[in-house]
Design an enzyme around this catalytic site. Structure first.
Site, PDB file in Angstrom:
ATOM      1  N   LYS A 231       7.703  -0.729  -9.935  1.00 23.02           N
ATOM      2  CA  LYS A 231       7.334  -0.756  -8.512  1.00 23.02           C
ATOM      3  C   LYS A 231       8.582  -0.531  -7.697  1.00 23.02           C
ATOM      4  O   LYS A 231       9.686  -0.863  -8.129  1.00 23.02           O
ATOM      5  CB  LYS A 231       6.720  -2.109  -8.139  1.00 23.02           C
ATOM      6  CG  LYS A 231       5.910  -2.091  -6.872  1.00 23.02           C
ATOM      7  CD  LYS A 231       4.506  -1.605  -7.145  1.00 23.02           C
ATOM      8  CE  LYS A 231       3.631  -1.628  -5.921  1.00 23.02           C
ATOM      9  NZ  LYS A 231       2.211  -1.508  -6.276  1.00 23.02           N
TER      10      LYS A 231
HETATM   11  N1  GLU Z   1       0.127   1.569  -5.771  1.00 25.93           N
HETATM   12  C1  GLU Z   1      -1.030   1.613  -6.604  1.00 25.93           C
HETATM   13  C2  GLU Z   1      -1.224   0.298  -7.332  1.00 25.93           C
HETATM   14  O1  GLU Z   1      -0.735  -0.720  -6.922  1.00 25.93           O
HETATM   15  C3  GLU Z   1      -1.067   2.835  -7.515  1.00 25.93           C
HETATM   16  C4  GLU Z   1       0.081   2.957  -8.468  1.00 25.93           C
HETATM   17  C5  GLU Z   1       0.144   4.295  -9.215  1.00 25.93           C
HETATM   18  O2  GLU Z   1      -0.737   5.110  -9.089  1.00 25.93           O
HETATM   19  O3  GLU Z   1       1.120   4.460  -9.934  1.00 25.93           O
HETATM   20  O4  GLU Z   1      -1.910   0.231  -8.317  1.00 25.93           O
END
Ligand code: GLU
Length: 442
Positions: free
Chosen positions: A132
């Site tokens: 993240k």
């Molecule tokens: N931000 C989204 C989540 O929290 C998608 C993450 C992604 O597609 O890598 O799942």
């Protein structure tokens, strides 16, 4: 020369006085979202009988970076922002997870979100680990040009860590497909050639997938419909409240209404609205497009923003940020079912209170996994240079989500666990198996 410690008054001579306890005890540090994420892991580790060393390894991110982002503002002044990228685990594949632009971003939040991405990818069986990123800023305070400069500088700072086989960012709160286009371009310029696979959630024009934009909402609703039926509630006779009217909440409200669910309350960061007869979603979306908020929608009553969480409904979808349902308000929640559209909207305390009250909670790592599932489809399509229709994407998404729902439900029923504990156990077990078979290097 006598060195006097800063906190020691100069002595007039004689024996040194014993150290005195502070007159007030030090404040108890506030529990963070990372504490909650680690508690969930500890609960799963206990159920699974996970070896202590493996538990210790999974409680810590594999790699993390904190970067300074100097921004030249439109007025010529320089402002220095702070950004992070945390890679929690890559036993099952490259890191995967969004980039958040939000004023609340800090390292512990990004660590928790990265850990949840590891579990989410494992649970849905997409071949990634978890990561993240985030930049601490309120995007509403910056022009488009400033946001582009922030994105490009942030990308160039984390570039050594990301890549289609290393770590693949995607949109999250405060970022969108334009942000991903800037990230892809910045990374590609550094490599000397276009690298489509370095991010997902891209615009269609540069290799994005049809259906990605609505995928998280579509997944939330697929799970909500299954969960309502599991509780013997037909969607067409159900009521719902949706907290948050951004990328996830807005799509979820619309798709719930399309399934015949009566969406009676929604909120955004400016306020909340209520209509017992059901909100007219197409009209509400037109109002939001015109004004920027749900507030002022003519065919509804205005209510307090936090009351949406306490609405008397069958289904509550918290789809904004972490910790909105907590020890202070969990006992007032009146929904029978909560489907977590956001990551971490319930604190661990809230989870306990709601479990005691018999409220069914479908956890984030299952409920909102539709986004990363279609991110995976985007990556697969890009690797094959062969593009699926929107119907194919949506069908495959709903199929994966409903299969995961049934697997979690069975696992929970067999072992008498909550859905969150069952989902976390399934995910942790898969990560552990991958780690075990790969072995520890060196
Ligand atoms: N931000 C989204 C989540 O929290 C998608 C993450 C992604 O597609 O890598 O799942």
């Amino acid at each position: 020369m006598t060195v006097i410690a800063n906190d020691t008054p100069p002595s007039a001579g004689g024996p040194a006085a014993p150290p005195q306890p502070p007159s007030t005890p030090p404040p108890v540090p506030e529990r963070t979202v990372l504490d909650d994420a680690r508690e969930q892991l500890a609960d799963a580790a206990a159920v699974l009988g996970l070896p202590g060393d493996v538990h210790a390894m999974l409680a810590e991110p594999r790699r993390e970076v904190s970067v300074s982002i100097p921004l030249r503002r439109d007025d010529g002044t320089i402002e220095v922002l702070r950004g992070y990228r945390v890679q929690h685990n890559y036993s099952r594949g490259p890191g995967k997870g969004g980039v958040r632009f939000d004023a609340r971003v800090d390292l512990d939040e990004v660590r928790a979100l990265a850990m949840w991405m590891t579990w989410k990818c494992a649970l849905l069986d997409v071949p990634y680990g978890g990561a993240k990123g985030g930049v601490r800023l309120d995007p509403r305070r910056y022009s488009t040009g400033e946001l582009e400069r922030i994105t490009r500088r942030y990308t160039s700072e984390i570039a050594p860590l990301i890549g289609p086989h290393q770590d693949i960012p995607a949109p999250d709160i405060g970022t969108d497909e334009q942000t991903m286009a800037w990230m892809m371009d910045t990374y590609s310029v550094g490599q000397g050639h276009t690298v489509l696979g370095v991010v997902t959630g891209k615009p269609i024009a540069i290799g994005g997938s049809l259906g990605r934009a609505a995928s998280t909402s579509r997944g939330v609703v697929a799970i909500a419909v299954e969960a309502l039926r599991h509780l013997d509630i037909e969607p067409t006779s159900a009521t719902a409240a949706v907290q948050g009217f951004g990328k996830v909440g807005r799509g979820a409200a619309r798709l719930l209404a399309e399934q015949g669910v009566r969406v009676i309350a929604v909120s955004d960061m400016y306020g909340a609205i209520f209509n017992i007869g059901g909100l007219d979603l197409p009209a509400l979306e037109a109002h939001v497009d015109a004004t920027g908020s749900v507030v002022g929608f003519p065919e509804a009553l205005e209510i307090d923003g936090t009351d949406v969480l306490l609405a008397e409904v069958d289904l509550l979808v918290p789809a904004a940020v972490e910790g909105v349902i907590n020890a202070d308000n969990a006992c007032f929640v009146r929904a029978r079912l909560i489907v977590e559209g956001a990551n971490g909207p319930l604190t661990a305390d809230a989870d306990r209170i709601l479990a005691e009250r018999g409220v069914v909670v479908v956890p984030d790592i299952l409920a909102n996994a539709g986004g990363v599932v279609v991110s995976y489809f985007e990556w697969v399509q890009a690797n094959q240079a062969y593009w699926w229709t929107e119907d194919e994407v949506n069908e495959r998404l709903v199929d994966r989500m409903t299969r995961a729902w049934r697997d979690v439900l069975d696992y929970a029923a067999e072992r008498q666990l909550s859905l969150r504990l069952a989902a976390t156990c399934m995910a942790v077990e898969r990560v552990y198996r991958a780690h075990e078979v790969r072995g520890l290097y060196p």
